[in-house]
Design a protein around this motif. Sequence first.
Motif, PDB file in Angstrom:
ATOM      1  N   TYR A 127       0.818  -1.213   0.000  1.00  0.00           N
ATOM      2  CA  TYR A 127       0.000   0.000   0.000  1.00  0.00           C
ATOM      3  C   TYR A 127       0.853   1.265   0.000  1.00  0.00           C
ATOM      4  CZ  TYR A 127      -4.402  -2.422   1.161  1.00  0.00           C
ATOM      5  OH  TYR A 127      -5.526  -3.198   1.163  1.00  0.00           O
ATOM      6  N   ILE A 128       1.945   1.228   0.763  1.00  0.00           N
ATOM      7  CA  ILE A 128       2.706   2.454   0.979  1.00  0.00           C
ATOM      8  C   ILE A 128       3.266   3.005  -0.325  1.00  0.00           C
ATOM      9  CG2 ILE A 128       4.831   3.332   2.028  1.00  0.00           C
ATOM     10  CD1 ILE A 128       3.927   2.277   4.595  1.00  0.00           C
ATOM     11  N   SER A 129       3.857   2.148  -1.158  1.00  0.00           N
ATOM     12  CA  SER A 129       4.367   2.626  -2.442  1.00  0.00           C
ATOM     13  C   SER A 129       3.221   3.116  -3.320  1.00  0.00           C
ATOM     14  CB  SER A 129       5.147   1.515  -3.151  1.00  0.00           C
ATOM     15  OG  SER A 129       4.322   0.393  -3.380  1.00  0.00           O
ATOM     16  N   MET A 130       2.050   2.461  -3.194  1.00  0.00           N
ATOM     17  CA  MET A 130       0.869   2.866  -3.949  1.00  0.00           C
ATOM     18  C   MET A 130       0.416   4.269  -3.529  1.00  0.00           C
ATOM     19  SD  MET A 130      -2.677   0.665  -4.199  1.00  0.00           S
ATOM     20  CE  MET A 130      -1.755  -0.864  -4.238  1.00  0.00           C
ATOM     21  N   PHE A 131       0.426   4.508  -2.213  1.00  0.00           N
ATOM     22  CA  PHE A 131      -0.019   5.800  -1.702  1.00  0.00           C
ATOM     23  C   PHE A 131       0.970   6.906  -2.064  1.00  0.00           C
ATOM     24  CE2 PHE A 131      -2.621   3.876   2.039  1.00  0.00           C
ATOM     25  CZ  PHE A 131      -3.428   3.237   1.111  1.00  0.00           C
ATOM     26  N   ARG A 132       2.252   6.582  -2.039  1.00  0.00           N
ATOM     27  CA  ARG A 132       3.259   7.600  -2.390  1.00  0.00           C
ATOM     28  C   ARG A 132       3.073   8.069  -3.830  1.00  0.00           C
ATOM     29  NH1 ARG A 132       7.811   4.400   0.788  1.00  0.00           N
ATOM     30  NH2 ARG A 132       7.618   5.429   2.811  1.00  0.00           N
ATOM     31  N   LYS A 133       2.741   7.130  -4.698  1.00  0.00           N
ATOM     32  CA  LYS A 133       2.479   7.508  -6.091  1.00  0.00           C
ATOM     33  C   LYS A 133       1.226   8.375  -6.176  1.00  0.00           C
ATOM     34  CE  LYS A 133       4.648   3.438  -8.203  1.00  0.00           C
ATOM     35  NZ  LYS A 133       4.409   2.182  -8.965  1.00  0.00           N
ATOM     36  N   ALA A 134       0.217   8.040  -5.388  1.00  0.00           N
ATOM     37  CA  ALA A 134      -1.028   8.813  -5.396  1.00  0.00           C
ATOM     38  C   ALA A 134      -0.818  10.225  -4.854  1.00  0.00           C
ATOM     39  CB  ALA A 134      -2.094   8.086  -4.570  1.00  0.00           C
ATOM     40  N   PHE A 135       0.106  10.373  -3.895  1.00  0.00           N
ATOM     41  CA  PHE A 135       0.345  11.671  -3.276  1.00  0.00           C
ATOM     42  C   PHE A 135       1.341  12.539  -4.063  1.00  0.00           C
ATOM     43  CE2 PHE A 135      -0.517  10.216   1.393  1.00  0.00           C
ATOM     44  CZ  PHE A 135      -1.811   9.856   1.014  1.00  0.00           C
ATOM     45  N   ALA A 136       2.066  11.921  -4.972  1.00  0.00           N
ATOM     46  CA  ALA A 136       3.234  12.570  -5.581  1.00  0.00           C
ATOM     47  C   ALA A 136       2.931  13.953  -6.154  1.00  0.00           C
ATOM     48  CB  ALA A 136       3.826  11.667  -6.656  1.00  0.00           C
ATOM     49  N   LYS A 137       1.814  14.103  -6.850  1.00  0.00           N
ATOM     50  CA  LYS A 137       1.519  15.383  -7.498  1.00  0.00           C
ATOM     51  C   LYS A 137       0.934  16.409  -6.539  1.00  0.00           C
ATOM     52  CE  LYS A 137       0.857  13.908 -12.297  1.00  0.00           C
ATOM     53  NZ  LYS A 137      -0.115  13.858 -13.434  1.00  0.00           N
ATOM     54  N   GLU A 138      -0.081  16.005  -5.794  1.00  0.00           N
ATOM     55  CA  GLU A 138      -0.801  16.970  -4.961  1.00  0.00           C
ATOM     56  C   GLU A 138      -0.197  17.169  -3.573  1.00  0.00           C
ATOM     57  OE1 GLU A 138      -5.276  17.303  -5.465  1.00  0.00           O
ATOM     58  OE2 GLU A 138      -4.956  15.194  -5.976  1.00  0.00           O
ATOM     59  N   PHE A 139       0.398  16.112  -3.018  1.00  0.00           N
ATOM     60  CA  PHE A 139       0.885  16.195  -1.642  1.00  0.00           C
ATOM     61  C   PHE A 139       2.335  15.704  -1.530  1.00  0.00           C
ATOM     62  CE2 PHE A 139      -3.571  14.580  -1.728  1.00  0.00           C
ATOM     63  CZ  PHE A 139      -4.208  15.788  -1.483  1.00  0.00           C
ATOM     64  N   PRO A 140       3.249  16.303  -2.277  1.00  0.00           N
ATOM     65  CA  PRO A 140       4.629  15.797  -2.290  1.00  0.00           C
ATOM     66  C   PRO A 140       5.354  15.965  -0.955  1.00  0.00           C
ATOM     67  CG  PRO A 140       4.485  17.892  -3.452  1.00  0.00           C
ATOM     68  CD  PRO A 140       3.072  17.469  -3.161  1.00  0.00           C
ATOM     69  N   THR A 141       4.841  16.848  -0.085  1.00  0.00           N
ATOM     70  CA  THR A 141       5.523  17.099   1.191  1.00  0.00           C
ATOM     71  C   THR A 141       5.010  16.207   2.317  1.00  0.00           C
ATOM     72  OG1 THR A 141       3.928  18.837   1.808  1.00  0.00           O
ATOM     73  CG2 THR A 141       5.898  19.513   0.587  1.00  0.00           C
TER      74      THR A 141
END
Length: 409
Positions: free
Chosen positions: A108-122
């Motif tokens: 899940y974690i790698s999946m979520f990082r990809k989902a956050f990459a554009k809008e929530f990179p911080t």
Amino acid sequence: MGMSKERKALFKKLRDEKYTILVPDMCPIHFNLLCEIISREGYKVKVVTPSGREAKDEGLRSIHNDACYPALIVCGQFVAELKSGNYDLNKTAVIMSQTGGGCRASNYISMFRKAFAKEFPTVPVLSLNFSGLEKDASFPMGWHFIKNAIVALQYGDMIMNLYYQTASYEERPGQAKEIADECLRKLREKIDTKDFNKMEKNMREIIADFSVIKIPEKRKPRVGIVGEIFVKYSSYANNNLADFLIKQGAEVVYPGLCEFLLYCIYNMIQDYKRYGKSPITAFAAKFVYRYFLKKCRKTDALLEGTQFYPFEDFEFIVKEGERIINTGVKMGEGWVIPAEMLAFADHGVKNVVCVQPFGCLPNHIVGKGMVRPLKQLNPELNVVPLDFDASSSEVNQENRLKLMLSNLN
């Protein structure tokens, strides 16, 4: 083994700069105490409690639509919360647990990082696990934290067990929840004191508090809930399944969360016996298993002579599992789901709802796929498999449940 410099720096920053760490909603009672324990470690934590369609829609937009339903729900919760405008995104993080097994949750974690990459990179994505995953983002757990967490889970199980046994008999709406909330308040105040570990005393107080609600000798029809762990416990993910059953005149029966942890530990022992994995890990797991099982039995024994039923003994559940499925089967909650259903039936809970999330084929096999052999062993057992996905119709689910309930005595 000590922490890496990167991990030390990350968690020091989270603590010192008072990041808000968002926690997914799964077991509200248990997580209430666990979050308080984490906060005593110097962190600021908050459980996300979604409602409506927003979190599900955000999940569908944020990750691949072939991802399993629990992944979609958890990611959607986080995204909706981060978009709410209630947080400084430069001082917000999210955390989730990882089992380290064959479940997609391990990824899940790698999946979520990809989902956050554009809008929530911080926004850092953190892990809570015992499997050595995400070494630079794994929440540090010292013995003090682990000891308090184990105690908290046992308190959570006791409160959950008594809550669902009394919620169907309360004299006024909300009475059982008020008692549960008050029990949690008193326990939170005791964390980091000697009183928190006085389990027998505190458990007896919890039992006394719930005993105000009298359970009649002729109880309402008891309906068990089993299935994938997140959908089983999360009222948001299962469309408020327990509340619906209670409103329809049933008494809900849940397996304890500690039972699932015993299942995970037991599987580590089986990994050595069946698959030749590390004997050192198996030896340590056996020690932890016996210790934890003894503690669970001790707390369940406190219900003897009261109006309340204890949880099923885990060793009994293992034996039930061996009647119907190989205990080496462990994916999708594995052998424990049919074992729980048999254990329920043997103790008078003949009606069981088995929740099945979209995208988890193993869970469908050990749940829905085991209904026929379960009925061959216990013809009186009535299992209603319920499928859950982001677009599933609550009306269809409720109609299936009403059909089951209409046949109860």
